[in-house]
Design a protein around this motif. Structure first.
Motif, PDB file in Angstrom:
ATOM      1  N   CYS A 179       0.841  -1.187   0.000  1.00 24.97           N
ATOM      2  CA  CYS A 179       0.000   0.000   0.000  1.00 24.97           C
ATOM      3  C   CYS A 179       0.882   1.245   0.000  1.00 24.97           C
ATOM      4  CB  CYS A 179      -0.888  -0.027   1.235  1.00 24.97           C
ATOM      5  SG  CYS A 179      -1.928   1.394   1.388  1.00 24.97           S
ATOM      6  N   LEU A 180       0.768   2.047  -1.041  1.00 23.79           N
ATOM      7  CA  LEU A 180       1.577   3.252  -1.152  1.00 23.79           C
ATOM      8  C   LEU A 180       0.694   4.472  -0.926  1.00 23.79           C
ATOM      9  CD1 LEU A 180       3.234   2.209  -4.516  1.00 23.79           C
ATOM     10  CD2 LEU A 180       4.224   1.886  -2.264  1.00 23.79           C
ATOM     11  N   GLN A 181       1.103   5.326   0.000  1.00 27.69           N
ATOM     12  CA  GLN A 181       0.264   6.477   0.319  1.00 27.69           C
ATOM     13  C   GLN A 181       1.040   7.781   0.253  1.00 27.69           C
ATOM     14  OE1 GLN A 181      -1.215   4.776   4.084  1.00 27.69           O
ATOM     15  NE2 GLN A 181      -3.196   5.501   3.411  1.00 27.69           N
ATOM     16  N   TYR A 182       0.337   8.814  -0.106  1.00 32.31           N
ATOM     17  CA  TYR A 182       0.930  10.149  -0.131  1.00 32.31           C
ATOM     18  C   TYR A 182      -0.114  11.151   0.319  1.00 32.31           C
ATOM     19  CZ  TYR A 182       3.466  14.217  -1.913  1.00 32.31           C
ATOM     20  OH  TYR A 182       4.120  15.412  -2.030  1.00 32.31           O
ATOM     21  N   ARG A 183       0.324  12.093   1.139  1.00 31.88           N
ATOM     22  CA  ARG A 183      -0.627  13.071   1.658  1.00 31.88           C
ATOM     23  C   ARG A 183      -0.074  14.465   1.417  1.00 31.88           C
ATOM     24  NH1 ARG A 183      -2.132  12.136   7.732  1.00 31.88           N
ATOM     25  NH2 ARG A 183       0.083  12.530   7.899  1.00 31.88           N
ATOM     26  N   THR A 184      -0.936  15.365   0.995  1.00 31.23           N
ATOM     27  CA  THR A 184      -0.441  16.720   0.723  1.00 31.23           C
ATOM     28  C   THR A 184      -1.456  17.775   1.159  1.00 31.23           C
ATOM     29  OG1 THR A 184       0.380  18.196  -0.981  1.00 31.23           O
ATOM     30  CG2 THR A 184      -1.373  16.708  -1.622  1.00 31.23           C
ATOM     31  N   GLU A 185      -0.942  18.992   1.343  1.00 30.35           N
ATOM     32  CA  GLU A 185      -1.838  20.106   1.680  1.00 30.35           C
ATOM     33  C   GLU A 185      -1.640  21.247   0.704  1.00 30.35           C
ATOM     34  OE1 GLU A 185      -0.800  21.028   5.686  1.00 30.35           O
ATOM     35  OE2 GLU A 185      -2.117  19.496   6.505  1.00 30.35           O
ATOM     36  N   HIS A 186      -0.865  21.007  -0.354  1.00 32.08           N
ATOM     37  CA  HIS A 186      -0.486  22.110  -1.241  1.00 32.08           C
ATOM     38  C   HIS A 186      -1.129  22.010  -2.614  1.00 32.08           C
ATOM     39  CE1 HIS A 186       2.373  23.434   1.715  1.00 32.08           C
ATOM     40  NE2 HIS A 186       2.744  22.168   1.846  1.00 32.08           N
ATOM     41  N   THR A 187      -1.474  23.173  -3.130  1.00 36.25           N
ATOM     42  CA  THR A 187      -2.143  23.229  -4.432  1.00 36.25           C
ATOM     43  C   THR A 187      -1.261  22.716  -5.555  1.00 36.25           C
ATOM     44  OG1 THR A 187      -2.994  25.297  -3.569  1.00 36.25           O
ATOM     45  CG2 THR A 187      -3.647  24.717  -5.777  1.00 36.25           C
ATOM     46  N   GLN A 188       0.049  22.973  -5.455  1.00 34.32           N
ATOM     47  CA  GLN A 188       0.912  22.603  -6.583  1.00 34.32           C
ATOM     48  C   GLN A 188       0.992  21.089  -6.795  1.00 34.32           C
ATOM     49  OE1 GLN A 188       1.955  24.393  -3.880  1.00 34.32           O
ATOM     50  NE2 GLN A 188       4.117  24.076  -3.460  1.00 34.32           N
ATOM     51  N   ASP A 189       0.618  20.322  -5.771  1.00 30.82           N
ATOM     52  CA  ASP A 189       0.652  18.869  -5.925  1.00 30.82           C
ATOM     53  C   ASP A 189      -0.493  18.345  -6.791  1.00 30.82           C
ATOM     54  OD1 ASP A 189       2.964  18.169  -4.627  1.00 30.82           O
ATOM     55  OD2 ASP A 189       2.038  18.261  -2.657  1.00 30.82           O
ATOM     56  N   ILE A 190      -1.536  19.171  -6.955  1.00 26.03           N
ATOM     57  CA  ILE A 190      -2.668  18.732  -7.785  1.00 26.03           C
ATOM     58  C   ILE A 190      -2.202  18.479  -9.210  1.00 26.03           C
ATOM     59  CG2 ILE A 190      -4.880  19.416  -8.781  1.00 26.03           C
ATOM     60  CD1 ILE A 190      -5.581  20.791  -6.279  1.00 26.03           C
ATOM     61  N   LYS A 191      -1.352  19.385  -9.695  1.00 26.84           N
ATOM     62  CA  LYS A 191      -0.864  19.242 -11.071  1.00 26.84           C
ATOM     63  C   LYS A 191      -0.072  17.962 -11.243  1.00 26.84           C
ATOM     64  CE  LYS A 191      -0.734  23.364 -13.777  1.00 26.84           C
ATOM     65  NZ  LYS A 191      -0.046  24.609 -14.043  1.00 26.84           N
ATOM     66  N   LYS A 192       0.790  17.695 -10.271  1.00 23.35           N
ATOM     67  CA  LYS A 192       1.598  16.475 -10.334  1.00 23.35           C
ATOM     68  C   LYS A 192       0.688  15.255 -10.301  1.00 23.35           C
ATOM     69  CE  LYS A 192       5.267  18.655  -7.682  1.00 23.35           C
ATOM     70  NZ  LYS A 192       5.767  18.712  -6.309  1.00 23.35           N
ATOM     71  N   MET A 193      -0.324  15.336  -9.439  1.00 22.10           N
ATOM     72  CA  MET A 193      -1.247  14.217  -9.322  1.00 22.10           C
ATOM     73  C   MET A 193      -1.977  13.985 -10.638  1.00 22.10           C
ATOM     74  SD  MET A 193      -4.561  13.917  -6.927  1.00 22.10           S
ATOM     75  CE  MET A 193      -5.502  14.976  -8.000  1.00 22.10           C
ATOM     76  N   GLU A 194      -2.403  15.082 -11.273  1.00 24.00           N
ATOM     77  CA  GLU A 194      -3.112  14.958 -12.547  1.00 24.00           C
ATOM     78  C   GLU A 194      -2.263  14.232 -13.575  1.00 24.00           C
ATOM     79  OE1 GLU A 194      -4.272  18.833 -13.757  1.00 24.00           O
ATOM     80  OE2 GLU A 194      -5.851  18.911 -12.248  1.00 24.00           O
ATOM     81  N   LYS A 195      -0.996  14.574 -13.587  1.00 25.55           N
ATOM     82  CA  LYS A 195      -0.090  13.945 -14.542  1.00 25.55           C
ATOM     83  C   LYS A 195      -0.024  12.435 -14.295  1.00 25.55           C
ATOM     84  CE  LYS A 195       4.373  15.036 -16.442  1.00 25.55           C
ATOM     85  NZ  LYS A 195       5.696  15.547 -16.075  1.00 25.55           N
ATOM     86  N   LEU A 196       0.122  12.088 -13.030  1.00 24.26           N
ATOM     87  CA  LEU A 196       0.220  10.674 -12.660  1.00 24.26           C
ATOM     88  C   LEU A 196      -1.065   9.927 -13.017  1.00 24.26           C
ATOM     89  CD1 LEU A 196       2.050   8.601 -11.123  1.00 24.26           C
ATOM     90  CD2 LEU A 196       0.724   9.164  -9.107  1.00 24.26           C
ATOM     91  N   ILE A 197      -2.190  10.541 -12.680  1.00 26.76           N
ATOM     92  CA  ILE A 197      -3.474   9.903 -12.955  1.00 26.76           C
ATOM     93  C   ILE A 197      -3.676   9.715 -14.453  1.00 26.76           C
ATOM     94  CG2 ILE A 197      -5.970  10.239 -12.885  1.00 26.76           C
ATOM     95  CD1 ILE A 197      -5.649  11.554 -10.221  1.00 26.76           C
ATOM     96  N   SER A 198      -3.319  10.753 -15.221  1.00 25.42           N
ATOM     97  CA  SER A 198      -3.489  10.655 -16.676  1.00 25.42           C
ATOM     98  C   SER A 198      -2.685   9.488 -17.219  1.00 25.42           C
ATOM     99  CB  SER A 198      -3.020  11.917 -17.374  1.00 25.42           C
ATOM    100  OG  SER A 198      -3.438  13.034 -16.686  1.00 25.42           O
TER     101      SER A 198
END
Lengths: 79, 142
Positions: A48-67
């Motif tokens: 199980c790999l988890q990551y937690r964030t509170e910053h807006t700039q991580d949304i972009k990175k997440m989008e890239k990964l999800i895509s």
């Protein structure tokens, strides 16, 4: 499982896990507005790999990964 | 394959939406509606969804005593799965509301565009970048 501290490490680990067995993996995003928190989880019911964030700039990175993941998942290759 | 059927087992409770774009619209509506509540949790699950049953969402009925016939069928099914197109199963949960959809390869781009817009628009509870303030402070320090 503990949370990853660096995004780069997390993204790498997620891709590795996915490639090892695409049929078992699932990816979960959880956004908690009241806490201003975004949790990401990738699991194959063993690891199980988890990551937690509170910053807006991580949304972009997440989008890239999800895509990337989505593209892999909805492809014709069975790997 | 067994794993994916496990995912699908509880499908009766899921309100399944055939079109990805419709899922986005629904998710947006739910997000707006629940805005005022103190807790706003949106859960999304992405999983590989093999096209075993031609888009069927409910679990396959279990093989019964008339297995002689069905064994022939299952042979066919496994052949079909071998060269089947893989799709992506997406689920969204908010409280007791559950919606789901399956994305085919040709819809991936369209869905991603809409989906990323949804994320950007709605995940506004996170901290913004403090780059400007920091760089100003640095300049002053120098």
């Amino acid at each position: 499982m503990t949370y990853f501290t660096s995004w780069e490490e997390y993204a790498k680990a997620v891709e590795k896990l996915y490639v090892s067995d695409p049929n078992k993996c699932r990816f979960v995003t959880k956004y908690i507005h009241s806490k201003g928190q975004l949790c990401l989880k990738m699991t194959d019911d063993v690891v199980c790999l988890q990551y937690r964030t509170e910053h807006t700039q991580d949304i972009k990175k997440m989008e890239k990964l999800i895509s990337q993941l989505m593209r892999h998942m909805a492809s014709k290759e069975s790997k | 394959m067994t794993n994916s059927t496990n995912f699908v087992k509880s499908e009766q409770r899921w309100h399944h939406i055939v079109l990805g774009s419709a899922l986005i619209a629904e998710a947006e509506a739910i997000a707006l509606q629940k805005r005022s509540q103190y807790q706003f949790v949106l859960c999304l699950v992405y999983a590989l969804y093999p096209d075993i049953n031609d888009g069927r969402v409910k679990p396959k009925p279990r093989a019964t005593a008339t297995a002689a016939k069905s064994s022939v069928k299952s042979n066919k099914a496994s052949q079909h799965t071998a060269d089947a197109e893989y799709r992506c199963l997406i689920r969204a949960v908010l409280g007791s509301k559950k919606i789901s959809t399956v994305i085919a390869q040709k819809d991936v781009n369209k869905f991603q565009l809409a989906y990323c817009n949804l994320l950007k628009g709605n995940m506004d509870g996170l901290k913004k970048k403090e780059k400007a303030a920091k760089s100003k402070a640095k300049v002053q320090a120098i």
